[in-house]
Motif scaffolding. Structure first.
Motif, PDB file in Angstrom:
ATOM      1  N   LYS A   1       1.054  -1.189  -0.012  1.00 57.71           N
ATOM      2  CA  LYS A   1       0.109  -0.084   0.136  1.00 57.71           C
ATOM      3  C   LYS A   1       0.905   1.155   0.186  1.00 57.71           C
ATOM      4  O   LYS A   1       1.992   1.198   0.672  1.00 57.71           O
ATOM      5  CB  LYS A   1      -0.847   0.075   1.244  1.00 57.71           C
ATOM      6  N   PRO A   2       0.555   2.169  -0.702  1.00 54.77           N
ATOM      7  CA  PRO A   2       1.133   3.483  -0.670  1.00 54.77           C
ATOM      8  C   PRO A   2       1.162   4.124   0.708  1.00 54.77           C
ATOM      9  O   PRO A   2       0.230   4.121   1.362  1.00 54.77           O
ATOM     10  CB  PRO A   2       0.461   4.456  -1.780  1.00 54.77           C
ATOM     11  N   ARG A   3       2.436   4.815   1.093  1.00 50.87           N
ATOM     12  CA  ARG A   3       2.370   5.489   2.358  1.00 50.87           C
ATOM     13  C   ARG A   3       3.224   6.693   2.228  1.00 50.87           C
ATOM     14  O   ARG A   3       4.034   6.708   1.426  1.00 50.87           O
ATOM     15  CB  ARG A   3       2.874   4.485   3.533  1.00 50.87           C
ATOM     16  N   ARG A   4       2.808   7.657   3.172  1.00 45.45           N
ATOM     17  CA  ARG A   4       3.959   8.841   3.182  1.00 45.45           C
ATOM     18  C   ARG A   4       4.863   8.444   4.041  1.00 45.45           C
ATOM     19  O   ARG A   4       4.626   8.174   5.227  1.00 45.45           O
ATOM     20  CB  ARG A   4       2.889   9.903   3.548  1.00 45.45           C
ATOM     21  N   ILE A   5       6.115   8.845   3.516  1.00 43.13           N
ATOM     22  CA  ILE A   5       7.304   8.677   4.246  1.00 43.13           C
ATOM     23  C   ILE A   5       7.750  10.214   4.671  1.00 43.13           C
ATOM     24  O   ILE A   5       7.817  11.150   4.148  1.00 43.13           O
ATOM     25  CB  ILE A   5       8.621   8.204   3.396  1.00 43.13           C
ATOM     26  N   GLU A   6       7.975  10.229   6.193  1.00 45.96           N
ATOM     27  CA  GLU A   6       8.326  11.516   6.654  1.00 45.96           C
ATOM     28  C   GLU A   6       9.975  11.995   6.447  1.00 45.96           C
ATOM     29  O   GLU A   6      10.741  11.032   6.507  1.00 45.96           O
ATOM     30  CB  GLU A   6       8.211  11.676   8.092  1.00 45.96           C
ATOM     31  N   VAL A   7      10.333  12.946   6.357  1.00 46.23           N
ATOM     32  CA  VAL A   7      11.393  13.464   5.800  1.00 46.23           C
ATOM     33  C   VAL A   7      12.007  14.336   7.144  1.00 46.23           C
ATOM     34  O   VAL A   7      11.539  15.181   7.499  1.00 46.23           O
ATOM     35  CB  VAL A   7      11.657  14.268   4.411  1.00 46.23           C
ATOM     36  N   THR A   8      13.134  13.877   7.536  1.00 45.99           N
ATOM     37  CA  THR A   8      13.682  14.490   8.709  1.00 45.99           C
ATOM     38  C   THR A   8      15.170  15.269   8.415  1.00 45.99           C
ATOM     39  O   THR A   8      15.736  14.730   7.334  1.00 45.99           O
ATOM     40  CB  THR A   8      14.063  13.515   9.772  1.00 45.99           C
ATOM     41  N   ARG A   9      15.675  16.097   8.926  1.00 40.84           N
ATOM     42  CA  ARG A   9      16.965  16.868   8.602  1.00 40.84           C
ATOM     43  C   ARG A   9      18.048  16.082   9.392  1.00 40.84           C
ATOM     44  O   ARG A   9      17.852  15.266  10.466  1.00 40.84           O
ATOM     45  CB  ARG A   9      16.944  18.220   9.195  1.00 40.84           C
ATOM     46  N   SER A  10      19.246  15.944   8.689  1.00 46.59           N
ATOM     47  CA  SER A  10      20.377  15.054   9.469  1.00 46.59           C
ATOM     48  C   SER A  10      20.307  15.581  10.794  1.00 46.59           C
ATOM     49  O   SER A  10      20.438  16.796  11.217  1.00 46.59           O
ATOM     50  CB  SER A  10      21.509  15.522   8.618  1.00 46.59           C
ATOM     51  N   GLY A  11      20.614  14.452  11.911  1.00 47.73           N
ATOM     52  CA  GLY A  11      21.042  14.774  13.004  1.00 47.73           C
ATOM     53  C   GLY A  11      19.769  15.116  13.793  1.00 47.73           C
ATOM     54  O   GLY A  11      19.873  15.455  15.023  1.00 47.73           O
ATOM     55  N   GLU A  12      18.660  15.329  13.366  1.00 47.02           N
ATOM     56  CA  GLU A  12      17.378  15.813  14.155  1.00 47.02           C
ATOM     57  C   GLU A  12      16.485  14.542  13.934  1.00 47.02           C
ATOM     58  O   GLU A  12      16.300  13.954  13.043  1.00 47.02           O
ATOM     59  CB  GLU A  12      16.699  17.048  13.379  1.00 47.02           C
ATOM     60  N   SER A  13      15.522  14.608  14.925  1.00 55.55           N
ATOM     61  CA  SER A  13      14.326  13.631  14.967  1.00 55.55           C
ATOM     62  C   SER A  13      13.064  14.016  14.588  1.00 55.55           C
ATOM     63  O   SER A  13      12.127  13.303  14.423  1.00 55.55           O
ATOM     64  CB  SER A  13      14.285  12.817  16.294  1.00 55.55           C
ATOM     65  N   LYS A  14      13.108  15.321  14.706  1.00 56.77           N
ATOM     66  CA  LYS A  14      11.745  16.271  14.204  1.00 56.77           C
ATOM     67  C   LYS A  14      11.576  16.243  12.804  1.00 56.77           C
ATOM     68  O   LYS A  14      12.541  16.640  11.849  1.00 56.77           O
ATOM     69  CB  LYS A  14      11.984  17.776  14.826  1.00 56.77           C
ATOM     70  N   PRO A  15      10.416  15.887  12.271  1.00 60.48           N
ATOM     71  CA  PRO A  15      10.185  15.911  10.965  1.00 60.48           C
ATOM     72  C   PRO A  15      10.072  17.276  10.259  1.00 60.48           C
ATOM     73  O   PRO A  15       9.832  18.134  11.019  1.00 60.48           O
ATOM     74  CB  PRO A  15       8.805  15.089  10.644  1.00 60.48           C
ATOM     75  N   ILE A  16      10.487  17.342   8.972  1.00 58.51           N
ATOM     76  CA  ILE A  16      10.520  18.602   8.350  1.00 58.51           C
ATOM     77  C   ILE A  16       9.142  19.042   7.997  1.00 58.51           C
ATOM     78  O   ILE A  16       8.418  18.026   7.459  1.00 58.51           O
ATOM     79  CB  ILE A  16      11.308  18.751   7.067  1.00 58.51           C
ATOM     80  N   GLU A  17       8.387  20.053   8.291  1.00 59.82           N
ATOM     81  CA  GLU A  17       7.073  20.487   7.974  1.00 59.82           C
ATOM     82  C   GLU A  17       6.802  20.773   6.528  1.00 59.82           C
ATOM     83  O   GLU A  17       7.858  21.616   5.950  1.00 59.82           O
ATOM     84  CB  GLU A  17       6.425  21.722   8.859  1.00 59.82           C
ATOM     85  N   PRO A  18       6.062  20.134   5.760  1.00 60.36           N
ATOM     86  CA  PRO A  18       5.874  20.668   4.313  1.00 60.36           C
ATOM     87  C   PRO A  18       5.330  22.062   4.083  1.00 60.36           C
ATOM     88  O   PRO A  18       4.711  22.558   4.950  1.00 60.36           O
ATOM     89  CB  PRO A  18       4.766  19.603   3.762  1.00 60.36           C
ATOM     90  N   THR A  19       5.932  22.529   3.162  1.00 61.77           N
ATOM     91  CA  THR A  19       5.531  24.067   2.942  1.00 61.77           C
ATOM     92  C   THR A  19       5.119  24.233   1.346  1.00 61.77           C
ATOM     93  O   THR A  19       5.336  23.431   0.804  1.00 61.77           O
ATOM     94  CB  THR A  19       6.816  25.003   2.969  1.00 61.77           C
ATOM     95  N   THR A  20       3.961  25.176   1.374  1.00 64.68           N
ATOM     96  CA  THR A  20       3.704  25.186   0.067  1.00 64.68           C
ATOM     97  C   THR A  20       4.155  26.631  -0.590  1.00 64.68           C
ATOM     98  O   THR A  20       4.400  27.633  -0.067  1.00 64.68           O
ATOM     99  CB  THR A  20       1.915  25.592   0.163  1.00 64.68           C
ATOM    100  N   ILE A  21       4.372  26.256  -1.784  1.00 64.75           N
ATOM    101  CA  ILE A  21       5.167  27.302  -2.510  1.00 64.75           C
ATOM    102  C   ILE A  21       4.062  28.108  -3.417  1.00 64.75           C
ATOM    103  O   ILE A  21       3.509  27.262  -4.293  1.00 64.75           O
ATOM    104  CB  ILE A  21       6.364  26.784  -3.401  1.00 64.75           C
ATOM    105  N   GLU A  22       4.013  29.357  -3.431  1.00 63.39           N
ATOM    106  CA  GLU A  22       2.963  29.984  -4.209  1.00 63.39           C
ATOM    107  C   GLU A  22       3.670  30.257  -5.327  1.00 63.39           C
ATOM    108  O   GLU A  22       4.652  31.396  -5.378  1.00 63.39           O
ATOM    109  CB  GLU A  22       2.144  30.982  -3.435  1.00 63.39           C
ATOM    110  N   ALA A  23       2.908  30.340  -6.541  1.00 67.74           N
ATOM    111  CA  ALA A  23       3.497  30.942  -7.833  1.00 67.74           C
ATOM    112  C   ALA A  23       2.898  32.475  -7.781  1.00 67.74           C
ATOM    113  O   ALA A  23       1.950  32.796  -7.504  1.00 67.74           O
ATOM    114  CB  ALA A  23       2.738  30.066  -8.964  1.00 67.74           C
ATOM    115  N   GLY A  24       3.848  33.039  -8.444  1.00 67.30           N
ATOM    116  CA  GLY A  24       3.351  34.482  -8.414  1.00 67.30           C
ATOM    117  C   GLY A  24       4.445  35.524  -8.545  1.00 67.30           C
ATOM    118  O   GLY A  24       4.719  36.586  -8.762  1.00 67.30           O
TER     119      GLY A  24
END
Length: 149
Positions: free
Chosen positions: A126-149
């Protein structure tokens, strides 16, 4: 998920054509079916009108799903046939299952002449979302939305 076996279909069609005389023993030409995916499982429906539910066998062995059913012939020996178009005998269909199927949870129902087989995906497939963390940190990186404009 499933692979088609053209040789099995050709064999069944040839057998049906060679024994298609009116009023004689004729085996079924094919088992019409649909196959589709819904969310986390596949659904296979096969038309088997007039089949005794007790004769239906759904079997999984070594990655192959086999559907077998039997429709008995009419036993009226003194009948003078005018038309005999309904097939009787054993229907059989085999499909190779691909990787990622949970064969232990395959289920089947038979209602109003239609066999429905539910084929679930295995949890690992089944497809699943994989959390991305920064090297040396256990806190996940929050996804950000990039607006065009």
């Amino acid at each position: 998920m499933l692979r088609f076996d053209p040789f099995n279909e050709i064999e069944a069609m040839t057998r049906g054509l060679l024994t298609s005389q009116t009023g004689t023993d004729r085996s079924p030409r094919f088992m019409p079916m649909d196959l589709y995916k819904v969310e986390d499982h596949y659904v296979l429906t096969a038309d088997l009108p007039g089949v005794d539910p007790g004769s239906i066998d759904v079997n999984v062995d070594n990655g192959t799903l086999t559907l077998t059913a039997h429709r008995s012939a009419r036993s009226e020996d003194s009948v003078q046939w005018l038309t005999s178009e309904r097939f009787f005998g054993t229907y059989r269909r085999q499909l190779a299952l691909g990787e990622g199927i949970d064969t232990a949870k395959i289920s089947a129902t038979y209602e109003n002449g239609v066999l429905t087989v539910t084929i679930p995906l295995a949890e690992r497939a089944k497809p699943r979302r994989i959390e991305v963390t920064r090297s040396g940190e256990s806190k996940p990186i929050e996804p950000t939305t990039i607006e065009a404009g």
